[in-house]
Design an enzyme around this catalytic site. Structure first.
Site, mmCIF file in Angstrom:
data_model
loop_
_atom_site.group_PDB
_atom_site.id
_atom_site.type_symbol
_atom_site.label_atom_id
_atom_site.label_comp_id
_atom_site.label_asym_id
_atom_site.label_seq_id
_atom_site.Cartn_x
_atom_site.Cartn_y
_atom_site.Cartn_z
ATOM 1 C CE LYS A 371 44.119 37.565 43.270
ATOM 2 N NZ LYS A 371 45.061 37.866 43.984
ATOM 3 C CE LYS A 413 42.509 45.617 37.223
ATOM 4 N NZ LYS A 413 40.829 45.891 37.822
ATOM 5 C CB VAL A 452 36.743 42.334 45.978
ATOM 6 C CG1 VAL A 452 36.189 41.281 44.578
ATOM 7 C CG2 VAL A 452 38.121 42.205 45.528
ATOM 8 N N GLY A 454 37.270 46.475 49.741
ATOM 9 C CA GLY A 454 38.445 45.997 50.141
ATOM 10 C C GLY A 454 39.402 45.795 50.747
#
Length: 664
Positions: A371, A413, A452, A454
């Site tokens: 990612k 994305k 997200v 953290g």
């Protein structure tokens, strides 16, 4: 004086108790003599032995009553108003004893003396202890950090009491937005309005403001922190009320206010029937179970009592960590659910089919993916093999093995991507859409959301590390924005979206409002009690600048200024207020297969230019920034290396060798 008090603090407990007994004995005699003097208005009684003999039984019995009431077990530094009750009871018994002894011995003691004695003894015994408490706290408080407490309610008062028992902070004032509390005294500290916080910090040299508002919503906390940030002091908070009530945390367990506390929204309560639908009593598999999203999915799934949970992960340590955590959770809760930790890659068709068959998996949450935008931009082939063909392998295996539900974790994305990572995730969506059209055994769906809080590779841990290292904090562009959501909220919404799927659905999570990353960086600096400044925009001498510089370094490879969640313009609502359904372009299975075959050949030959061309021609809305290719192996293979040997210079091109070596 400070030296004496420090010595008193350091002596052992038995000696301290003996000291208190000796002091109280002296005070009993002093109060009796004072009571006699006040009543008789003379000191003629001093020479009468019969008067003093009454103290022989009174003194030891009074000390005994005080001891039985626990007065000598109390630590003077931490003594509270509850001790006054014990003192009052002890004084009452002492006065009664004095009255009875005087009556029985016929000593020349007026009957009103025991009453006067009781009043004096209560005031003196209690007063001395509380004066000592103040002196001891002031002595230890000289080295304590002066703070103000935001919130003068019950939580604020409990925090102030907790701080009085520590040697780290001393609370000098309260801040509260309730006009009825302002200008009043709470626990001996004045309550100021939020508008007076600046003067309070300046006049009292406040070093930190502690938020004692555990029940406040995230929106309210954001407002308060935004108001306090410019003051240049640390902002800390007590734990949430749920943790306090459950005993997991105490009021004094202060922690730094973090962006994670402020960026996330107040979650909408999850719908139990949607959370259970694809999980309760079923065998569930999570691919990428050790990742940020995968691990939280596992935690949420375990709460819904699956028949078994299969963790598929390529990283040995990540798999070990999440499997041990989940098993410890079950042991703590005295529950028994099989957890099967399986090492393996989603790119391995035989392994994936064997896993689905062996465990008879009914629901798959596919979170395994590369990612990180820059890393995939520099390692294109591996990114595509994992994100596209890994998805193809596990999705086709799921359909073949009769898995009931398959949920792909996608990303914002994938919408009009400018990088290979986003394009590969959009291609993975096309794979699932194609399978949804070509078969009916497995219900395929995709859930798309943004960053997200953290997660691994997130900007927030990087900013935090840069601040702790003394800066500078690096931001790629002054106008760049991103959506943020907490991992638990994202995971719960993924589960609920998958439960609403009918086949081929593309769900989009409501991410709230986008956050400007430059503002986020500056806010994080202020939350550390430091002053930020933008390096490129100041010509001030270094001594007049802020504490931490913020540097604009330019967009990363393949990075977008603004992320989007929709390709089309007409999302439809669902039964859940934060889940939308999008209608996106899909491909017939035969066209998709032909496209994937071309992509497979280009990956096999390590031809990044052809991969790029395929992505541009496919219905991905792929629009890269410029013509540059950043893949490390590709750029290395296209560089000419000059090798100097004795009396010989050889020019060699490494492309063919690399293709032969890396085309697996």
């Amino acid at each position: 004086m400070t030296f004496i008090l420090d010595r008193l603090i350091r002596i052992n407990r038995p000696f301290k108790r003996a000291l208190q007994v000796f002091a109280d004995s002296a005070l009993i005699g002093l109060c009796f003599a004072t009571a006699m003097m006040l009543r008789l208005e003379s000191v003629v009684f001093v020479s009468d032995p019969q008067v003093w003999l009454v103290l022989v039984p009174v003194l030891p019995l009074t000390i005994f009553v005080f001891a039985r009431l626990g007065l000598y077990r109390s630590i003077v530094r931490y003594i509270t108003g509850r001790a006054l009750r014990s003192i009052a009871i002890g004084v009452f018994f002492s006065a009664v004893i004095l009255f009875l002894v005087a009556l029985m011995s016929s000593a020349p003691i007026p009957r009103s003396v025991p009453g006067i004695y009781a009043i004096l003894l209560f005031l003196v015994v209690g007063g001395v202890r509380f004066l000592m408490r103040i002196a001891l706290r002031q002595s230890s408080g000289n080295a304590r950090k002066p703070v103000a407490i935001y919130g003068a309610g019950e939580s604020g008062r409990q925090l102030q009491n907790a701080l009085d028992q520590t040697r780290e902070y001393t609370a000098l004032a309260f801040i509260d937005d309730d006009p009825e509390l302002q200008r009043s005294l709470v626990a001996g500290r004045r309550v100021f309005s939020p508008e007076q916080a600046g003067l309070l910090v300046e006049n009292l040299q406040i070093k930190a403001i502690l938020l004692a508002i555990p029940s406040a919503s995230r929106a309210r906390r954001r407002e308060i922190v935004a108001q306090l940030e410019p003051l240049g002091v640390e902002i800390k908070t007590i734990p949430g009320m749920t943790d306090i009530v459950s005993g997991v945390a105490k009021f004094s367990d202060l922690k730094q206010v973090t962006p994670e506390d402020l960026l996330g929204r107040d979650p909408v309560p999850s719908r139990p029937e949607l959370m259970r639908q694809n999980i309760a009593g079923k065998v569930v598999l999570v691919s990428g179970a050790g990742g940020s999203i995968g691990s939280e999915l596992c935690r949420q799934i375990l709460k819904q009592n699956p028949a078994a949970l299969v963790l598929l992960e390529v990283s040995e340590y990540a798999l070990y960590a999440i499997s041990m955590e989940l098993r410890e959770t079950l042991a703590r809760e005295e529950r028994s659910i099989p957890i099967d930790a399986v090492l393996g890659s989603v790119q391995n068709p035989g392994r994936v089919r064997a896993i689905l068959r062996a465990f008879q998996v009914q629901t798959v949450y596919h979170a395994a993916a590369y990612k990180h935008v820059v890393l995939v931009e520099e390692n294109v082939v591996e990114g595509i093999r994992n994100n596209v063909f890994g998805t193809k392998v596990i999705a086709e295996a799921a359909a073949e093995m009769g898995v009931e539900n398959f949920i792909l974790i996608s990303t914002d994305k994938a919408v009009r991507p400018t990088n290979f990572m986003g394009a590969s995730k959009r291609m993975a969506e096309l794979v699932c859409q194609g399978l949804a059209q070509s078969q009916t055994r497995t219900t395929f769906s995709m859930v798309r959301f943004g960053n997200v809080l953290g997660s691994s590779g997130s900007v927030i841990p990087r900013f935090r590390a840069q601040i702790e290292a003394g800066g500078p904090v690096t931001v790629t562009h002054r106008d760049i924005t991103r959506y943020f959501m907490t991992i638990p909220e994202a995971s719960q919404l993924v589960i609920q979206a998958g439960a609403m799927a009918r086949g081929g659905d593309v769900f989009v999570l409501d991410m709230g409002d986008p956050v400007k990353i430059l503002d986020l960086a500056q806010s994080m600096v202020r939350l550390h009690g430091l002053k930020p400044y933008i390096i490129e925009e100041t010509d001030q001498p270094e001594t007049e600048r802020g504490d931490i510089g913020v540097k604009i370094v330019g967009l990363n490879k393949g990075e977008k200024l603004y992320e989007e969640l929709l390709i089309g313009d007409k999302p439809q609502g669902t039964d859940h207020p934060r889940i939308m359904s999008a209608t996106e372009v899909s491909l017939p299975q035969d066209e998709l297969n032909a496209l994937l075959e071309q992509l497979q050949r280009a990956c096999h030959s390590f031809d990044i230019a052809t991969i790029r061309k395929i992505f541009l021609q496919a219905p991905l809305a792929y629009r890269p920034n410029g013509e540059a290719i950043y893949d490390l192996m590709w750029t290395a293979s296209h560089r000419k290396r000059v090798v100097t040997l004795p009396k010989l210079t050889v020019i060699e091109g490494a492309k063919d060798d690399l293709q032969a070596k890396y085309s697996l």
